[in-house]
Design a protein around this motif. Structure first.
Motif, PDB file in Angstrom:
ATOM      1  N   ILE A  43      38.668  88.260 -38.288  1.00 31.93           N
ATOM      2  CA  ILE A  43      38.682  86.974 -37.590  1.00 31.93           C
ATOM      3  C   ILE A  43      37.573  86.899 -36.545  1.00 31.93           C
ATOM      4  N   ILE A  44      37.436  87.949 -35.741  1.00 28.47           N
ATOM      5  CA  ILE A  44      36.445  87.923 -34.659  1.00 28.47           C
ATOM      6  C   ILE A  44      35.018  87.990 -35.194  1.00 28.47           C
ATOM      7  N   ASN A  45      34.792  88.766 -36.233  1.00 28.16           N
ATOM      8  CA  ASN A  45      33.431  88.978 -36.726  1.00 28.16           C
ATOM      9  C   ASN A  45      33.025  88.043 -37.851  1.00 28.16           C
ATOM     10  N   SER A  46      33.934  87.201 -38.333  1.00 30.92           N
ATOM     11  CA  SER A  46      33.581  86.288 -39.421  1.00 30.92           C
ATOM     12  C   SER A  46      32.584  85.247 -38.929  1.00 30.92           C
ATOM     13  N   PRO A  47      31.646  84.857 -39.780  1.00 30.03           N
ATOM     14  CA  PRO A  47      30.670  83.836 -39.374  1.00 30.03           C
ATOM     15  C   PRO A  47      31.334  82.491 -39.173  1.00 30.03           C
ATOM     16  N   VAL A  48      30.967  81.810 -38.098  1.00 32.07           N
ATOM     17  CA  VAL A  48      31.510  80.483 -37.834  1.00 32.07           C
ATOM     18  C   VAL A  48      31.050  79.496 -38.889  1.00 32.07           C
ATOM     19  N   ASP A  49      29.837  79.658 -39.342  1.00 31.03           N
ATOM     20  CA  ASP A  49      29.284  78.762 -40.349  1.00 31.03           C
ATOM     21  C   ASP A  49      28.588  79.605 -41.404  1.00 31.03           C
ATOM     22  N   GLY A  50      28.359  79.046 -42.538  1.00 29.62           N
ATOM     23  CA  GLY A  50      27.718  79.758 -43.631  1.00 29.62           C
ATOM     24  C   GLY A  50      27.097  78.768 -44.587  1.00 29.62           C
ATOM     25  N   PRO A  51      26.796  79.206 -45.806  1.00 30.17           N
ATOM     26  CA  PRO A  51      26.251  78.283 -46.808  1.00 30.17           C
ATOM     27  C   PRO A  51      27.219  77.132 -47.049  1.00 30.17           C
ATOM     28  N   HIS A  52      26.700  75.942 -47.122  1.00 33.03           N
ATOM     29  CA  HIS A  52      27.539  74.760 -47.331  1.00 33.03           C
ATOM     30  C   HIS A  52      27.848  74.605 -48.814  1.00 33.03           C
ATOM     31  N   ASN A  53      28.736  75.447 -49.299  1.00 25.23           N
ATOM     32  CA  ASN A  53      29.142  75.396 -50.688  1.00 25.23           C
ATOM     33  C   ASN A  53      30.075  74.218 -50.934  1.00 25.23           C
ATOM     34  N   GLU A  54      30.310  73.954 -52.196  1.00 27.35           N
ATOM     35  CA  GLU A  54      31.208  72.864 -52.558  1.00 27.35           C
ATOM     36  C   GLU A  54      32.650  73.266 -52.277  1.00 27.35           C
ATOM     37  N   GLY A  55      33.461  72.298 -51.933  1.00 31.25           N
ATOM     38  CA  GLY A  55      34.880  72.552 -51.758  1.00 31.25           C
ATOM     39  C   GLY A  55      35.276  72.781 -50.316  1.00 31.25           C
ATOM     40  N   SER A  56      36.581  72.937 -50.127  1.00 32.69           N
ATOM     41  CA  SER A  56      37.160  73.110 -48.799  1.00 32.69           C
ATOM     42  C   SER A  56      37.600  74.555 -48.599  1.00 32.69           C
ATOM     43  N   GLY A  57      37.266  75.117 -47.450  1.00 32.20           N
ATOM     44  CA  GLY A  57      37.703  76.470 -47.141  1.00 32.20           C
ATOM     45  C   GLY A  57      39.205  76.567 -47.019  1.00 32.20           C
ATOM     46  N   LEU A  58      39.848  75.516 -46.483  1.00 29.10           N
ATOM     47  CA  LEU A  58      41.303  75.508 -46.360  1.00 29.10           C
ATOM     48  C   LEU A  58      41.966  75.561 -47.729  1.00 29.10           C
ATOM     49  N   VAL A  59      41.467  74.763 -48.673  1.00 31.38           N
ATOM     50  CA  VAL A  59      42.035  74.754 -50.022  1.00 31.38           C
ATOM     51  C   VAL A  59      41.841  76.112 -50.685  1.00 31.38           C
ATOM     52  N   LYS A  60      40.694  76.720 -50.496  1.00 41.13           N
ATOM     53  CA  LYS A  60      40.428  78.025 -51.096  1.00 41.13           C
ATOM     54  C   LYS A  60      41.318  79.100 -50.479  1.00 41.13           C
ATOM     55  N   ALA A  61      41.580  78.997 -49.172  1.00 37.28           N
ATOM     56  CA  ALA A  61      42.463  79.961 -48.529  1.00 37.28           C
ATOM     57  C   ALA A  61      43.890  79.819 -49.045  1.00 37.28           C
TER      58      ALA A  61
END
Length: 308
Positions: A157-175
């Motif tokens: 959680i602490i070391n994860s990048p706040v932003d990254g490549p703007h891929n298709e889809g929602s991070g919430l849905v993927k989680a």
């Protein structure tokens, strides 16, 4: 991991709240704190006590040592032990590195995740951590020993990048798609306020209907209030970086607070109507206030669920 992040994680672990998580659906005990944990008896069943024999009981469960000739038959009672899987889904995207007072929103999310995981140490249930940003899952600790999940999960959680490549889809849905589909789990969903897309609403409704979902909405004082004083103030969006000029006044402060309250109410109303237990934590809350809020969240039961 650099020394600064190590110090942050060390401080987060000092602020962790440990409290029994109440779940009515997972066993005949309404409070998980009363369970004996993952200690199993013969055949993977947990011994819960003895009682007199009644018609219909299995004779193989009779305690023949206790049941002496001429005395009442005593039967050993067992319960099939079903370990619970705890999943923590933590948002680490845009704006989570911001905080105006005590901690950042990301650090607050890590406090919640650590508190949920340490609360299942005694019952030895498995734990997993999924960190996601706007478009992707950026960290996944598989279900396993909660002590291991605490270490790797907080690091993620602490070391994860706040932003990254703007891929298709929602991070919430993927989680959410990482959650088990064939069993019910306890899910702590840590979110920031945002306008949900249709696919995110559908995914949340599906997850809440299948699992026991506890939603924690993290916020910062700046998202709710404008500063005191008068004059021109530059307001910058935490999520997008967009700037706009505002003339500070009592009217502007009241209007801003009203808009923020309405915006937040849309998300909380949706989650509560979908059936999730929801609470709000803000970065300026002191430790006693945050502890009280988390204990209330851990101890609340979804009343519409029947006991299993």
């Amino acid at each position: 991991m650099n020394q600064e992040n190590r110090d942050v994680i060390r401080e987060i672990r000092r602020r962790i709240v440990t409290y029994p998580i109440v779940t009515r659906w997972r066993s005949s005990d309404p409070a998980s704190g009363n369970r004996k944990g993952a200690l199993k008896d013969m055949g993977g069943f947990e011994f819960v006590g003895q009682s007199p024999f009644v018609p219909g009981d299995n004779y193989r469960d009779v305690d023949w040592v206790t049941s002496l000739p001429g005395t009442e038959l005593v039967v050993n009672r067992y319960r099939d032990f079903h370990p619970m899987k705890l999943f923590v889904l933590a948002y680490v995207g845009s704006g989570m590195s911001f905080g105006t007072q005590r901690v950042t929103k990301k650090e607050l999310a890590a406090e919640v995740a650590g508190s949920a995981i340490t609360s299942v140490f005694r019952t030895q249930d498995s734990a997993a951590v999924i960190a996601y940003n706007d478009h992707d899952v950026v960290h996944y600790t598989k279900p396993g020993n909660p002590r291991n999940a605490l270490v790797t999960g907080l690091n993620g959680i602490i070391n994860s990048p706040v932003d990254g490549p703007h891929n298709e889809g929602s991070g919430l849905v993927k989680a959410i798609s990482c959650l088990p589909q064939n069993e019910r789990c306890l899910v702590f969903l840590i979110m920031s306020y945002k306008e949900l897309e249709d696919q995110e609403r559908r995914a949340l409704k599906f997850a809440i209907g299948r699992h026991d979902v506890r939603c924690v909405l993290v916020q910062d004082l700046r998202e709710r209030e404008l500063p005191q004083g008068r004059g021109i103030y530059t307001l910058e969006s935490i999520a997008t970086g967009e700037r706009r000029m505002i003339w500070l006044s009592d009217k502007a402060r009241a209007q801003f607070a009203g808009e923020a309250a309405r915006h937040h109410a849309v998300l909380t109303d949706f989650l509560e109507k979908a059936g999730a237990i929801t609470t709000i934590l803000s970065t300026e809350m002191d430790r006693p206030a945050a502890t009280k809020t988390l204990r209330r969240l851990f101890g609340e039961i979804r009343r519409e669920r029947s006991t299993v």
